[in-house]
Design an enzyme around this catalytic site. Structure first.
Site, PDB file in Angstrom:
ATOM      1  N   GLY A   1       3.486  -4.900  -6.396  1.00  0.00           N
ATOM      2  CA  GLY A   1       3.619  -4.916  -4.950  1.00  0.00           C
ATOM      3  C   GLY A   1       3.378  -6.322  -4.428  1.00  0.00           C
ATOM      4  O   GLY A   1       2.680  -7.113  -5.075  1.00  0.00           O
TER       5      GLY A   1
ATOM      6  N   CYS B   1      -4.836  -8.340  -7.807  1.00  0.00           N
ATOM      7  CA  CYS B   1      -3.958  -8.793  -6.732  1.00  0.00           C
ATOM      8  C   CYS B   1      -3.396 -10.154  -7.134  1.00  0.00           C
ATOM      9  O   CYS B   1      -4.129 -11.000  -7.644  1.00  0.00           O
ATOM     10  CB  CYS B   1      -4.773  -8.915  -5.447  1.00  0.00           C
ATOM     11  SG  CYS B   1      -3.834  -9.531  -4.045  1.00  0.00           S
ATOM     12  N   LEU B   2      -2.105 -10.359  -6.878  1.00  0.00           N
ATOM     13  CA  LEU B   2      -1.489 -11.637  -7.244  1.00  0.00           C
ATOM     14  C   LEU B   2      -2.140 -12.801  -6.491  1.00  0.00           C
ATOM     15  O   LEU B   2      -2.121 -13.930  -6.965  1.00  0.00           O
ATOM     16  CB  LEU B   2       0.017 -11.605  -6.963  1.00  0.00           C
ATOM     17  CG  LEU B   2       0.833 -10.604  -7.800  1.00  0.00           C
ATOM     18  CD1 LEU B   2       2.287 -10.598  -7.350  1.00  0.00           C
ATOM     19  CD2 LEU B   2       0.730 -10.916  -9.284  1.00  0.00           C
TER      20      LEU B   2
ATOM     21  N   HIS C   1      -3.087  -0.724  -0.859  1.00  0.00           N
ATOM     22  CA  HIS C   1      -3.467  -2.110  -1.144  1.00  0.00           C
ATOM     23  C   HIS C   1      -2.581  -3.088  -0.366  1.00  0.00           C
ATOM     24  O   HIS C   1      -3.072  -4.020   0.284  1.00  0.00           O
ATOM     25  CB  HIS C   1      -3.345  -2.343  -2.657  1.00  0.00           C
ATOM     26  CG  HIS C   1      -3.609  -3.747  -3.100  1.00  0.00           C
ATOM     27  ND1 HIS C   1      -4.663  -4.086  -3.911  1.00  0.00           N
ATOM     28  CD2 HIS C   1      -2.938  -4.913  -2.852  1.00  0.00           C
ATOM     29  CE1 HIS C   1      -4.644  -5.388  -4.124  1.00  0.00           C
ATOM     30  NE2 HIS C   1      -3.602  -5.918  -3.500  1.00  0.00           N
TER      31      HIS C   1
END
Ligand code: NI
Length: 176
Positions: A46, A98-99, A140
């Site tokens: 995502g 998370c990126l 998220h």
């Protein structure tokens, strides 16, 4: 199409409350394809617009079917424009990364199932229910649109420790 630079925590651009998308045009389509390209490049499931420095209510998701080795069997790309969670059901623990918060994985609590309303890239309205990893991923990503990160659910001490670690990470990996 282009892979965009990832905004890495700590960064004020991850803390902004985003504004609604009002134009469903070619510019939006081009931005969405850059977001998919960026998400696939960094191997995420995502990506929210603030993660590439765009303060808009826009998310791309692809919770693909994979085999036991993690090879992709079928992709499920979704574009969520101006998304809103309308109902939440149950509670579940989820280990997240998370990126924008590289190399950090922590357990947080999420709703188990959600009902979500969003528009697709053509401006068509959708109302759907989601569960499992997709529901977690949606929650998220929608947090990003409010300027929230999954590490906000942790204690202050733990978050400060992560912050220090990522300031060091940025010095080593990025020229900023
Ligand atoms: Ni994230």
């Amino acid at each position: 199409m282009a892979v965009r630079d990832m905004v890495i925590f700590p960064d004020d651009r991850l803390r902004v409350k985003t504004t609604e998308v009002t134009k469903f045009d070619e510019k939006l389509e081009a931005l969405v394809s850059d977001m998919f390209e960026t998400m696939y490049f960094y191997e995420g499931i995502g990506l929210a617009a603030p993660q590439i420095g765009i303060s808009k209510r826009l998310v791309v998701i692809d919770v693909a079917d994979t085999d036991e080795q993690g090879n992709v069997l079928m992709r499920h790309p979704m574009t969520l424009v101006n998304p809103e969670i309308v109902e939440k059901y149950g509670e579940v623990e989820s280990q997240e990364g998370c990126l924008s918060v590289p190399e950090i994985y922590e357990v947080v609590h999420r709703a188990e199932r959600i009902k979500i309303k969003y528009y697709d890239v053509h401006g068509e309205e959708h109302i759907e229910e989601a569960e499992g990893l997709l529901a977690i991923c949606m929650q998220h990503e929608l947090d990003h649109l409010e300027g929230h990160l999954f590490i906000d659910y942790l204690g202050t001490f733990q978050r400060e420790r992560i912050k220090k670690r990522l300031i060091k990470f940025k010095k080593e990996h990025l020229k900023q």
